[in-house]
Write a protein that holds these residues in place. Structure first.
Motif, PDB file in Angstrom:
ATOM      1  N   ARG A   4      26.558   4.763 -58.475  1.00  0.00           N
ATOM      2  CA  ARG A   4      27.963   4.909 -58.842  1.00  0.00           C
ATOM      3  C   ARG A   4      28.066   5.159 -60.336  1.00  0.00           C
ATOM      4  NH1 ARG A   4      29.599  -0.169 -57.816  1.00  0.00           N
ATOM      5  NH2 ARG A   4      29.673  -0.729 -59.991  1.00  0.00           N
ATOM      6  N   LEU A   5      28.853   6.165 -60.691  1.00  0.00           N
ATOM      7  CA  LEU A   5      29.202   6.386 -62.099  1.00  0.00           C
ATOM      8  C   LEU A   5      30.484   5.618 -62.358  1.00  0.00           C
ATOM      9  CD1 LEU A   5      28.643  10.209 -62.719  1.00  0.00           C
ATOM     10  CD2 LEU A   5      27.473   8.324 -63.851  1.00  0.00           C
ATOM     11  N   GLY A  12      30.352   9.475 -75.181  1.00  0.00           N
ATOM     12  CA  GLY A  12      28.924   9.776 -75.234  1.00  0.00           C
ATOM     13  C   GLY A  12      28.041   8.795 -74.500  1.00  0.00           C
ATOM     14  N   VAL A  13      28.648   7.849 -73.790  1.00  0.00           N
ATOM     15  CA  VAL A  13      27.885   6.840 -73.051  1.00  0.00           C
ATOM     16  C   VAL A  13      28.210   6.967 -71.570  1.00  0.00           C
ATOM     17  CG1 VAL A  13      27.473   4.372 -72.715  1.00  0.00           C
ATOM     18  CG2 VAL A  13      27.906   5.261 -75.011  1.00  0.00           C
ATOM     19  N   VAL A  14      27.164   6.959 -70.749  1.00  0.00           N
ATOM     20  CA  VAL A  14      27.323   7.013 -69.300  1.00  0.00           C
ATOM     21  C   VAL A  14      26.974   5.642 -68.743  1.00  0.00           C
ATOM     22  CG1 VAL A  14      26.449   8.063 -67.168  1.00  0.00           C
ATOM     23  CG2 VAL A  14      26.717   9.457 -69.213  1.00  0.00           C
ATOM     24  N   LEU A  15      27.787   5.155 -67.817  1.00  0.00           N
ATOM     25  CA  LEU A  15      27.535   3.879 -67.151  1.00  0.00           C
ATOM     26  C   LEU A  15      27.254   4.150 -65.687  1.00  0.00           C
ATOM     27  CD1 LEU A  15      27.426   0.817 -67.013  1.00  0.00           C
ATOM     28  CD2 LEU A  15      29.923   0.800 -66.848  1.00  0.00           C
ATOM     29  N   VAL A  16      26.042   3.801 -65.267  1.00  0.00           N
ATOM     30  CA  VAL A  16      25.609   4.008 -63.886  1.00  0.00           C
ATOM     31  C   VAL A  16      25.323   2.649 -63.272  1.00  0.00           C
ATOM     32  CG1 VAL A  16      23.808   4.991 -62.420  1.00  0.00           C
ATOM     33  CG2 VAL A  16      24.570   6.241 -64.429  1.00  0.00           C
ATOM     34  N   ALA A  17      25.846   2.416 -62.066  1.00  0.00           N
ATOM     35  CA  ALA A  17      25.550   1.197 -61.323  1.00  0.00           C
ATOM     36  C   ALA A  17      24.651   1.555 -60.140  1.00  0.00           C
ATOM     37  CB  ALA A  17      26.835   0.547 -60.830  1.00  0.00           C
ATOM     38  N   LEU A  52      22.149  -2.997 -63.034  1.00  0.00           N
ATOM     39  CA  LEU A  52      21.235  -3.246 -61.914  1.00  0.00           C
ATOM     40  C   LEU A  52      21.519  -4.575 -61.220  1.00  0.00           C
ATOM     41  CD1 LEU A  52      18.161  -1.898 -63.809  1.00  0.00           C
ATOM     42  CD2 LEU A  52      18.979  -0.985 -61.644  1.00  0.00           C
ATOM     43  N   SER A  53      22.729  -5.058 -61.352  1.00  0.00           N
ATOM     44  CA  SER A  53      23.062  -6.368 -60.789  1.00  0.00           C
ATOM     45  C   SER A  53      23.041  -6.391 -59.260  1.00  0.00           C
ATOM     46  CB  SER A  53      24.418  -6.839 -61.301  1.00  0.00           C
ATOM     47  OG  SER A  53      25.430  -5.906 -60.963  1.00  0.00           O
ATOM     48  N   ASP A  54      23.255  -5.243 -58.624  1.00  0.00           N
ATOM     49  CA  ASP A  54      23.296  -5.192 -57.157  1.00  0.00           C
ATOM     50  C   ASP A  54      22.038  -4.613 -56.529  1.00  0.00           C
ATOM     51  OD1 ASP A  54      25.840  -6.332 -57.036  1.00  0.00           O
ATOM     52  OD2 ASP A  54      26.815  -4.384 -57.277  1.00  0.00           O
ATOM     53  N   VAL A  83      21.512  -3.443 -67.893  1.00  0.00           N
ATOM     54  CA  VAL A  83      22.369  -4.622 -67.971  1.00  0.00           C
ATOM     55  C   VAL A  83      22.403  -5.349 -66.641  1.00  0.00           C
ATOM     56  CG1 VAL A  83      23.829  -3.717 -69.822  1.00  0.00           C
ATOM     57  CG2 VAL A  83      24.513  -3.369 -67.457  1.00  0.00           C
ATOM     58  N   ASP A  84      22.552  -6.657 -66.741  1.00  0.00           N
ATOM     59  CA  ASP A  84      22.708  -7.515 -65.569  1.00  0.00           C
ATOM     60  C   ASP A  84      21.648  -7.220 -64.511  1.00  0.00           C
ATOM     61  OD1 ASP A  84      24.853  -8.655 -66.871  1.00  0.00           O
ATOM     62  OD2 ASP A  84      26.317  -7.357 -65.899  1.00  0.00           O
ATOM     63  N   VAL A  85      20.408  -7.268 -64.937  1.00  0.00           N
ATOM     64  CA  VAL A  85      19.277  -6.950 -64.071  1.00  0.00           C
ATOM     65  C   VAL A  85      19.108  -8.028 -63.001  1.00  0.00           C
ATOM     66  CG1 VAL A  85      16.770  -6.646 -64.065  1.00  0.00           C
ATOM     67  CG2 VAL A  85      18.133  -5.692 -65.916  1.00  0.00           C
ATOM     68  N   SER A  86      19.017  -7.596 -61.743  1.00  0.00           N
ATOM     69  CA  SER A  86      18.820  -8.537 -60.641  1.00  0.00           C
ATOM     70  C   SER A  86      17.409  -9.112 -60.696  1.00  0.00           C
ATOM     71  CB  SER A  86      19.030  -7.835 -59.294  1.00  0.00           C
ATOM     72  OG  SER A  86      17.966  -6.939 -59.025  1.00  0.00           O
ATOM     73  N   GLU A  87      17.178 -10.162 -59.956  1.00  0.00           N
ATOM     74  CA  GLU A  87      15.859 -10.793 -59.903  1.00  0.00           C
ATOM     75  C   GLU A  87      14.802  -9.820 -59.394  1.00  0.00           C
ATOM     76  OE1 GLU A  87      12.966 -13.434 -60.573  1.00  0.00           O
ATOM     77  OE2 GLU A  87      15.056 -13.734 -61.134  1.00  0.00           O
ATOM     78  N   ALA A  88      15.159  -8.978 -58.418  1.00  0.00           N
ATOM     79  CA  ALA A  88      14.211  -8.001 -57.867  1.00  0.00           C
ATOM     80  C   ALA A  88      13.744  -7.022 -58.938  1.00  0.00           C
ATOM     81  CB  ALA A  88      14.853  -7.246 -56.706  1.00  0.00           C
ATOM     82  N   VAL A  89      14.646  -6.557 -59.770  1.00  0.00           N
ATOM     83  CA  VAL A  89      14.298  -5.616 -60.836  1.00  0.00           C
ATOM     84  C   VAL A  89      13.523  -6.333 -61.934  1.00  0.00           C
ATOM     85  CG1 VAL A  89      15.194  -4.006 -62.553  1.00  0.00           C
ATOM     86  CG2 VAL A  89      16.306  -4.183 -60.324  1.00  0.00           C
ATOM     87  N   SER A  90      13.944  -7.507 -62.279  1.00  0.00           N
ATOM     88  CA  SER A  90      13.280  -8.285 -63.319  1.00  0.00           C
ATOM     89  C   SER A  90      11.811  -8.524 -62.985  1.00  0.00           C
ATOM     90  CB  SER A  90      14.004  -9.617 -63.512  1.00  0.00           C
ATOM     91  OG  SER A  90      13.429 -10.345 -64.554  1.00  0.00           O
TER      92      SER A  90
END
Length: 109
Positions: A4-5, A12-17, A52-54, A83-90
């Motif tokens: 999701r954008l 100049g900043v893109v936020l991707v979820a 990456l929270s989800d 930002v908000d990195v989930s445990e799986a990503v961490s």
């Protein structure tokens, strides 16, 4: 995998979820998506924030997609933040020693 954008937090900043599972197949899609978002930036120091929270599962191929986007941004003077990195990503970031290569913050920073 869900991509999701979101509304850009600054010019100049893109936020991707990113949510769901990022496996080998999804990582190719993710890399093309991120590189496309980066390519559209026409600013001197383009930025990419990846939420990456989800993310429920994140394989090494997903990590490679993030690193590819980061390399592309850095070549043009830009930056990438996770930002908000989930445990799986961490776990994947730590296990591969990328915790010093990738900048990880919380959305409150």
């Amino acid at each position: 995998m869900d991509l999701r954008l979101d509304a850009p937090p600054a010019p100049g900043v893109v936020l991707v979820a990113i949510g769901g599972e990022v496996d080998l197949v999804a990582a190719g899609i993710l890399e093309r998506f991120l590189l496309g978002a980066v390519a559209e930036q026409r600013t001197p120091r383009p930025g990419l924030i990846v939420d990456l929270s989800d993310a429920e599962f994140f394989g090494c191929a997903g990590l490679n997609a993030l690193l590819a986007a980061q390399r592309r941004l850095e070549r043009t003077g830009g930056w990438l933040r996770l930002v908000d990195v989930s445990e799986a990503v961490s776990r994947v970031i730590d296990a591969n020693g990328m915790n010093t290569r990738l900048r990880v913050t919380s959305s409150g920073d």
